[in-house]
Design a protein around this motif. Sequence first.
Motif, PDB file in Angstrom:
ATOM      1  N   ILE A  25       0.852  -1.202   0.000  1.00  0.00           N
ATOM      2  CA  ILE A  25       0.000   0.000   0.000  1.00  0.00           C
ATOM      3  C   ILE A  25       0.881   1.243   0.000  1.00  0.00           C
ATOM      4  O   ILE A  25       1.747   1.404   0.863  1.00  0.00           O
ATOM      5  N   ASP A  26       0.669   2.116  -0.966  1.00  0.00           N
ATOM      6  CA  ASP A  26       1.464   3.331  -1.125  1.00  0.00           C
ATOM      7  C   ASP A  26       1.026   4.375  -0.102  1.00  0.00           C
ATOM      8  O   ASP A  26      -0.092   4.876  -0.154  1.00  0.00           O
ATOM      9  N   PHE A  27       1.941   4.695   0.848  1.00  0.00           N
ATOM     10  CA  PHE A  27       1.610   5.691   1.866  1.00  0.00           C
ATOM     11  C   PHE A  27       2.273   7.034   1.589  1.00  0.00           C
ATOM     12  O   PHE A  27       2.115   7.974   2.369  1.00  0.00           O
ATOM     13  N   CYS A  28       3.039   7.128   0.490  1.00  0.00           N
ATOM     14  CA  CYS A  28       3.716   8.402   0.201  1.00  0.00           C
ATOM     15  C   CYS A  28       3.010   9.156  -0.911  1.00  0.00           C
ATOM     16  O   CYS A  28       2.249  10.092  -0.661  1.00  0.00           O
ATOM     17  N   CYS A  29       3.177   8.739  -2.165  1.00  0.00           N
ATOM     18  CA  CYS A  29       2.571   9.477  -3.277  1.00  0.00           C
ATOM     19  C   CYS A  29       1.042   9.419  -3.237  1.00  0.00           C
ATOM     20  O   CYS A  29       0.372  10.349  -3.682  1.00  0.00           O
TER      21      CYS A  29
END
Length: 229
Positions: A25-29
């Motif tokens: 799961i992408d938590f930055c972009c």
Amino acid sequence: MEERTVGEIVAERPAQSRVFQSYGIDFCCQGGRTLREACERKGVALQSVVEQLEAELREKPAPEVNPATYPPAELTRYVVAVHHGFLREELPRLDAMAARVAHVHGPHTPSLVKVYEVFQGLAVELAEHLMKEEQVLFPAIEKLAKGDSAAMPLDGPIDCMLHEHDDAGEALAKLRELTNGFTPPDDACNTYRALFAGLAELEEDLHRHIHLENSVLFPAARKLQEEVG
């Protein structure tokens, strides 16, 4: 928790980023998505992720120092010292290893040549990105923090950084795909293994780096700009 954004969750407890990473799961972009939305898009069970996040809260104490709590100017200095410093040390080392692995193993594993090409493109973009932040955006934030209303408008530079963060995220995703999740084959030599381990560390640090800027620093800087007027 389900309706909070992934970025907010990681800002409060940076260690929880490991839970998100384990599920891809992408938590930055993409940190602006709620936990529910992120799980739906990734096709993972929301309740399982929530349970792991809650377990992390119970088992591990909050960090003594959380950079997400720093005021904007102090956070820019932290990013330069910690994350920019990491990149300046690691990128040349990884470049040398990627070149060697591509040269030695590329003839029979073409994906390693592609790894080197993608990495080189990412490294060039990151070098330019750091320069823009350190010479343009971050000094402007420092001036605003001192109450200088004549500091340059931040919207343009921030939007540019956000776009470049998306590009970096795509390159990292491509590197993960090309390396089978940074997993070397059983017969890989030490340089091969060290390269993949280094790329995994690069991904982890860049995710934290981008998260701090996208979800913490940039919103705080925009708010500061509104206050200073």
